[in-house]
Write a protein that holds these residues in place. Structure first.
Motif, short mmCIF file in Angstrom:
data_model
loop_
_atom_site.label_atom_id
_atom_site.label_comp_id
_atom_site.label_asym_id
_atom_site.label_seq_id
_atom_site.Cartn_x
_atom_site.Cartn_y
_atom_site.Cartn_z
N GLY A 126 0.65 -1.39 -0.28
CA GLY A 126 -0.10 0.03 -0.03
C GLY A 126 0.83 1.24 -0.09
N ALA A 127 2.22 1.10 -0.09
CA ALA A 127 3.07 2.28 0.01
C ALA A 127 2.64 3.40 -1.03
CB ALA A 127 4.47 1.83 -0.28
N THR A 128 2.51 4.58 -0.58
CA THR A 128 1.97 5.72 -1.24
C THR A 128 2.93 6.84 -0.99
OG1 THR A 128 -0.25 5.03 -1.30
CG2 THR A 128 -0.01 7.35 -2.01
N GLY A 129 3.52 7.52 -1.77
CA GLY A 129 4.54 8.65 -1.45
C GLY A 129 3.41 9.96 -1.44
N ASN A 130 4.39 11.14 -1.65
CA ASN A 130 3.73 12.51 -1.61
C ASN A 130 3.54 12.85 -3.26
OD1 ASN A 130 4.40 13.06 1.26
ND2 ASN A 130 6.39 13.38 0.46
N GLY A 131 2.51 13.78 -3.32
CA GLY A 131 1.78 14.05 -4.76
C GLY A 131 2.58 15.26 -5.22
N GLY A 132 2.04 15.82 -6.28
CA GLY A 132 2.81 17.02 -7.00
C GLY A 132 3.91 16.49 -7.45
N GLY A 133 5.09 17.42 -7.25
CA GLY A 133 6.45 16.91 -7.86
C GLY A 133 6.89 15.66 -7.02
N GLY A 134 6.29 15.18 -5.90
CA GLY A 134 6.67 13.88 -5.15
C GLY A 134 6.31 12.65 -6.24
N VAL A 135 5.69 12.88 -7.20
CA VAL A 135 5.42 11.79 -8.26
C VAL A 135 4.82 10.48 -7.71
CG1 VAL A 135 6.17 10.38 -10.22
CG2 VAL A 135 7.07 12.70 -9.68
N GLY A 136 4.17 10.67 -6.39
CA GLY A 136 3.40 9.57 -5.60
C GLY A 136 4.57 8.50 -5.05
#
Ligand SMILES: [Ca+2]
Length: 258
Positions: A126-136
């Motif tokens: 379920g790993a999910t990173g940051n949005g915008g410039g973080g590209v998930g």
């Protein structure tokens, strides 16, 4: 005499047959041995999606969804984050692997954004990173990412709005590699090959707007997968995000052999 002579010939024949049988068995053993060796050496598909009509074995997170035959990580709307990872830790980090996938970033805003990434990680399905410039991807530690970036973020040291990057441990501010392919990363489907040699500790990325693997990699980089992932095995998948800029991020197929 006559009888014993015939008897002798029959005995010789019998010995001949026995020798023939032994030779045949030996030959068979050789062939079987060769087959066993070939099977041991031949890589097999540990992840295989010729298309995404079915997403069995994948965990889709956030805004990721199946769209017909494609895996749509993010739709062409602002402020979306989507990721998808294999439920199983399918890739052995101490072994060489060959991954091949086809993706498309399309239907973007006037300046499209932000991009997507192919990721190996050992954290969770379920790993999910940051949005915008973080590209998930930003913030997913114990990972490597091949990133397709379509929006230049100066704060993350992005070299341009059109490059393929190599990042580790969710750090989108540090590009281990960043190259712009001739075809560009945005638009019609692109094919990507990621070859990792466990022996040489080297990762090679090949890129094409066709379906034939080019002879020369876009880049190659010394990297010890086992050390970065900090584990014997990793999940494989993709991440994507949009921000003020957007685009649809689709994966058309994925295959990983090991
Ligand atoms: Ca960016």
């Amino acid at each position: 005499m006559h009888h014993s002579s015939i008897g002798g010939e029959m005995a010789n024949l019998a010995i001949g047959r026995t020798r023939l049988a032994a030779a045949a068995l030996a030959a068979l053993a050789l062939v079987l041995g060769a087959i066993a060796l070939a099977q041991a050496a031949k890589p097999k598909a540990v992840v295989s999606y010729p298309n995404f009509k079915k997403t069995t074995g994948l965990k889709l997170n956030g805004d990721a969804a199946r769209e017909g035959k494609v895996l749509r990580l993010t739709p062409a709307e602002g402020d979306k984050i989507g990721t998808a990872f294999t439920k199983r830790k399918a890739v052995q980090t101490a072994k060489s692997f060959k991954a091949q996938f086809r993706y498309s970033l399309h239907d973007g805003s006037l300046a499209p954004g932000d991009g997507m990434a192919f990721v190996l990680q050992s954290r969770s399905a379920g790993a999910t990173g940051n949005g915008g410039g973080g590209v998930g991807y930003s913030g997913i530690t114990r990972s490597i990412a091949i990133e397709f970036d379509t929006f230049q973020n100066p704060e993350a040291n992005d070299p341009s709005n059109n490059y393929v990057g190599l990042l580790v441990n969710g750090n989108t501010g540090k590009h281990l590699e960043a190259e712009t392919p001739d075809a560009g990363v945005y638009g019609a489907p692109r094919s990507v090959w990621v070859d990792y040699s466990a022996k040489r500790k080297k990762l090679k990325v090949f890129f094409s707007d066709g379906s034939k693997k080019p002879k020369k990699p876009l880049f190659s980089h010394k990297l010890n997968l086992e050390n970065v992932i900090e584990g014997k095995s990793a999940r494989a998948g993709f991440t994507s995000s949009t921000g003020g800029s957007f685009q649809a991020a689709d994966v058309l197929k994925l295959k990983i052999e090991q």
